[in-house]
Write an enzyme that holds these catalytic residues in place. Structure first.
Site, PDB file in Angstrom:
ATOM      1  N   GLY A  26     -95.835   2.096 -85.072  1.00 39.76           N
ATOM      2  CA  GLY A  26     -96.303   2.078 -83.687  1.00 39.76           C
ATOM      3  C   GLY A  26     -97.328   3.176 -83.451  1.00 39.76           C
ATOM      4  O   GLY A  26     -97.693   3.921 -84.364  1.00 39.76           O
ATOM      5  N   HIS A  29    -111.338 -34.498 -83.788  1.00 37.72           N
ATOM      6  CA  HIS A  29    -110.663 -34.773 -85.052  1.00 37.72           C
ATOM      7  C   HIS A  29    -111.664 -34.645 -86.190  1.00 37.72           C
ATOM      8  O   HIS A  29    -112.782 -35.169 -86.070  1.00 37.72           O
ATOM      9  CB  HIS A  29    -110.082 -36.198 -85.047  1.00 37.72           C
ATOM     10  CG  HIS A  29    -109.524 -36.596 -86.364  1.00 37.72           C
ATOM     11  ND1 HIS A  29    -108.305 -36.121 -86.802  1.00 37.72           N
ATOM     12  CD2 HIS A  29    -110.013 -37.391 -87.353  1.00 37.72           C
ATOM     13  CE1 HIS A  29    -108.051 -36.626 -88.008  1.00 37.72           C
ATOM     14  NE2 HIS A  29    -109.071 -37.404 -88.369  1.00 37.72           N
TER      15      HIS A  29
HETATM   16  P1  NAD Z   1     -95.938  -2.308 -83.939  1.00 39.30           P
HETATM   17  O1  NAD Z   1     -95.230  -1.892 -82.723  1.00 39.30           O
HETATM   18  O2  NAD Z   1     -96.664  -3.593 -83.978  1.00 39.30           O
HETATM   19  O3  NAD Z   1     -94.931  -2.367 -85.168  1.00 39.30           O
HETATM   20  C1  NAD Z   1     -94.133  -1.280 -85.518  1.00 39.30           C
HETATM   21  C2  NAD Z   1     -92.988  -1.819 -86.329  1.00 39.30           C
HETATM   22  O4  NAD Z   1     -92.303  -0.725 -86.885  1.00 39.30           O
HETATM   23  C3  NAD Z   1     -91.996  -2.625 -85.494  1.00 39.30           C
HETATM   24  O5  NAD Z   1     -91.698  -3.816 -86.151  1.00 39.30           O
HETATM   25  C4  NAD Z   1     -90.796  -1.690 -85.412  1.00 39.30           C
HETATM   26  O6  NAD Z   1     -89.570  -2.377 -85.303  1.00 39.30           O
HETATM   27  C5  NAD Z   1     -90.923  -0.955 -86.737  1.00 39.30           C
HETATM   28  N1  NAD Z   1     -90.268   0.340 -86.773  1.00 39.30           N
HETATM   29  C6  NAD Z   1     -90.189   1.261 -85.783  1.00 39.30           C
HETATM   30  N2  NAD Z   1     -89.481   2.337 -86.215  1.00 39.30           N
HETATM   31  C7  NAD Z   1     -89.124   2.083 -87.494  1.00 39.30           C
HETATM   32  C8  NAD Z   1     -88.373   2.782 -88.469  1.00 39.30           C
HETATM   33  N3  NAD Z   1     -87.855   3.978 -88.200  1.00 39.30           N
HETATM   34  N4  NAD Z   1     -88.193   2.218 -89.694  1.00 39.30           N
HETATM   35  C9  NAD Z   1     -88.709   0.985 -89.970  1.00 39.30           C
HETATM   36  N5  NAD Z   1     -89.414   0.269 -89.074  1.00 39.30           N
HETATM   37  C10 NAD Z   1     -89.630   0.808 -87.854  1.00 39.30           C
HETATM   38  O7  NAD Z   1     -96.892  -1.067 -84.300  1.00 39.30           O
HETATM   39  P2  NAD Z   1     -98.058  -0.943 -85.362  1.00 39.30           P
HETATM   40  O8  NAD Z   1     -98.026  -2.053 -86.323  1.00 39.30           O
HETATM   41  O9  NAD Z   1     -98.001   0.441 -85.852  1.00 39.30           O
HETATM   42  O10 NAD Z   1     -99.322  -1.114 -84.449  1.00 39.30           O
HETATM   43  C11 NAD Z   1     -99.543  -0.215 -83.343  1.00 39.30           C
HETATM   44  C12 NAD Z   1    -100.232  -0.899 -82.212  1.00 39.30           C
HETATM   45  O11 NAD Z   1    -101.543  -1.276 -82.577  1.00 39.30           O
HETATM   46  C13 NAD Z   1     -99.488  -2.137 -81.791  1.00 39.30           C
HETATM   47  O12 NAD Z   1     -98.992  -1.951 -80.494  1.00 39.30           O
HETATM   48  C14 NAD Z   1    -100.484  -3.238 -81.795  1.00 39.30           C
HETATM   49  O13 NAD Z   1    -100.533  -3.877 -80.575  1.00 39.30           O
HETATM   50  C15 NAD Z   1    -101.815  -2.569 -82.093  1.00 39.30           C
HETATM   51  N6  NAD Z   1    -102.454  -3.372 -83.145  1.00 39.30           N
HETATM   52  C16 NAD Z   1    -102.831  -4.646 -82.803  1.00 39.30           C
HETATM   53  C17 NAD Z   1    -103.358  -5.468 -83.765  1.00 39.30           C
HETATM   54  C18 NAD Z   1    -103.748  -6.843 -83.385  1.00 39.30           C
HETATM   55  O14 NAD Z   1    -103.887  -7.116 -82.212  1.00 39.30           O
HETATM   56  N7  NAD Z   1    -103.934  -7.743 -84.328  1.00 39.30           N
HETATM   57  C19 NAD Z   1    -103.513  -5.027 -85.064  1.00 39.30           C
HETATM   58  C20 NAD Z   1    -103.094  -3.747 -85.371  1.00 39.30           C
HETATM   59  C21 NAD Z   1    -102.578  -2.924 -84.385  1.00 39.30           C
END
Ligand code: NAD
Ligand code: FAD
Length: 466
Positions: free
Chosen positions: A271, A444
């Site tokens: 995150g 299509h």
């Molecule tokens: P995310 O919130 O998408 O995913 C974080 C993941 O880490 C979650 O599945 C969570 O359950 C897991 N997690 C949390 N603590 C953990 C732990 N202690 N051990 C194992 N797993 C754990 O966050 P991200 O992937 O870091 O991305 C950050 C932000 O950037 C997101 O909010 C996203 O919206 C944005 N982002 C968006 C896109 C896109 O729109 N395609 C792409 C990349 C990033």
């Protein structure tokens, strides 16, 4: 001292879009950016570079796995030149960020390079190559976010890395351990898997992409497992240690057993956190919530009436297009207009292949809210278009109100879902019913026919081609 109607702090998709809209609406506007190029996380180390690497690695995977079946033979070995791949990505970033310079210039926005810091509610100190102060009637804070970590992890930016470093590695990891099966972990995990890394995903929850509809998590997990990702769900990471070129991650699985992962790189993608360091918010007593986000009301106004905040630094999805929508809204509010954002209709996309895209409510949310709904689902593999391109994974699922047939949520996984979701957003903005979509002609052969078929299934419980 120069005076402005609006000063914007931060030049990501929140900040630079706010500045453009303010200037378009006739306000004298300044933008302050501490980084050397404009564009923020999204353009420099986020959306754009990650998609550039996803595209490059996708080409490579096609060349080694699918070209032969298409009847394309490549004499000799197909090899990855990681240096060139990263250089191409950087040139895409450079072109895109210089496009923002052009837009600032075109809209006569004054750009200040340096750290913006509040002196008081109408004065901002800027510390860059020189220190100066500007005056602003209104300020929009768009300082975004930074990668979050876990308290026991020390990110060394060499072997224990965040997305920023993962976008410029000098070698292909032998074994990349990804902590967090969210958007970043899966997108960048897929880049390196395609390039030849072994990839182990360690996810705390019992499913990947846990904020999306469960059916999408399950399908993507299935596809990733088929592609030989090591998916470790319900694992609690306990420690991450580096010894020379090795990273050891210790975790506990759902049975309470200790599990150890040894790799050469570990991507921490658990995150992102809102970023307000250096703003000196204390000087103006702008309030933050318990998660460090700047508190705003429905007008994106902070507790200090001439100071607004948008994007990753405030509550809501951390998405570039959400930041930009808020940016336009704030500019229009400052100009005296009455804009509105429908947050329910901000789509979310994961740019893996197959792509995952969604808008509106998930099945879990509808159940929790006690709303009766019906479901229509159609598999991508039943489409002629999918067979032609060999993109057979995935489905489109439509959730519609059981009584009125209004579409409440659309969840899709499949080729080009990122682009297809726009149709669902338009439909839902106009409060279309599933039947409305089912009666519209879809070209299509296209992947969008799956949306029409899912709508047919939701309306009458009958799709045509299954
Ligand atoms: P995310 O919130 O998408 O995913 C974080 C993941 O880490 C979650 O599945 C969570 O359950 C897991 N997690 C949390 N603590 C953990 C732990 N202690 N051990 C194992 N797993 C754990 O966050 P991200 O992937 O870091 O991305 C950050 C932000 O950037 C997101 O909010 C996203 O919206 C944005 N982002 C968006 C896109 C896109 O729109 N395609 C792409 C990349 C990033
Ligand atoms: P940011 O883009 O973070 O910009 C904030 C800017 O403010 C930065 O340039 C920073 O240097 C500057 N700043 C901070 N403090 C100060 C200060 N005091 N003075 C001056 N300047 C300051 N989102 C999507 O929608 N689609 C995607 O495909 C996508 N992919 C992503 C991939 C990755 C790897 C990452 C990390 C993120 C991705 N995101 C994606 C999320 C997206 O990048 C963010 O949601 C978006 O950039 C937020 O925009 P923002 O303007 O709020 O902040």
């Amino acid at each position: 001292m120069k005076s402005y109607d609006v000063a914007v702090i931060g030049s990501g998709p929140g900040g630079y879009v706010a500045a453009i809209r303010c200037a378009q609406l006739g306000m004298k506007t300044a933008i302050i950016e501490k980084y050397t190029t404009l564009g923020g996380t999204c353009l420099n180390v986020g959306c754009i570079p990650s998609k550039a690497l996803l595209d490059s690695s996708h080409h490579y995977e096609d060349a080694i796995k699918h070209f032969a079946e298409h009847g394309i033979e490549i004499p000799g070995e197909v090899k990855v030149n990681i240096e060139q791949m990263i250089a191409r990505k950087q040139s895409v970033v450079d072109q895109t960020t210089s496009g923002i310079d052009f837009l600032m210039n075109k809209n006569k926005i004054d750009v200040y390079q340096g750290l913006g810091s509040f002196r008081d509610a109408t004065h901002i100190d800027i510390t860059g190559t020189e220190t100066q102060t500007i005056e602003a009637k209104n300020t929009i804070i768009a300082t975004g976010s930074k990668p979050a970590s876990l308290p026991f992890i020390s990110i060394d930016k060499e072997r224990i890395i965040t997305s920023t470093e993962a976008l410029k590695l000098k070698e292909i990891p032998k074994h990349l351990i990804v902590i967090g099966g969210g958007v970043i972990g899966l997108e960048l995990g897929q880049v390196y898997k395609r390039l030849g890394s072994e990839v182990s995903v360690i996810e705390y929850m019992d499913r990947i992409i846990p904020t999306m509809d469960v059916s999408l998590s399950k399908e993507l997990n299935k596809v990733f497992k088929k592609a030989k990702f090591k998916m470790n769900l319900s694992h609690k990471v306990q420690s991450v240690e580096r010894t020379r070129d090795e990273v050891v991650v210790k975790a506990v699985n759902k049975k309470g057993e200790d599990v150890e992962f040894i790799g050469d790189y570990c991507l921490v993608s658990v995150g992102r956190r809102p970023y307000t360091d250096g703003l000196n918010l204390e000087a103006i007593a702008v309030k933050k919530d318990e998660r460090g986000r700047i508190e705003v009301n429905s007008q994106l106004q902070t507790n200090v009436s001439n100071i607004y905040a948008v994007g990753d630094v405030v509550k809501g999805a951390m998405l570039a297009h959400k930041a930009s929508e808020e940016a336009v809204m704030v500019a229009e509010i400052i100009a005296g207009q009455k804009p509105h954002i429908n947050y329910n209709l901000i789509p979310g996309v994961v740019y893996t292949w197959p792509e995952v895209a969604a808008v509106g409510k998930t099945e879990e949310q509808l159940k929790d809210a006690g709303i009766s709904y019906k479901t229509g689902q159609f598999p991508m593999r039943a489409l002629g278009r999918s067979r032609a391109s060999m993109d057979l994974d995935g489905f489109v699922k439509i959730l519609a109100d059981a009584t009125t047939d209004e579409i409440l949520g659309v969840h899709m996984i499949g080729a080009r879902a990122a682009d297809m979701i726009a149709e669902a957003v338009v439909a839902m903005e106009y409060r279309a019913s599933a039947e409305d979509i089912s009666r519209m002609s879809h070209a299509h052969p296209t992947f969008t026919e799956a949306l029409k078929e899912a709508a047919l299934a939701a309306t009458d419980n009958i799709a045509l081609h299954i």
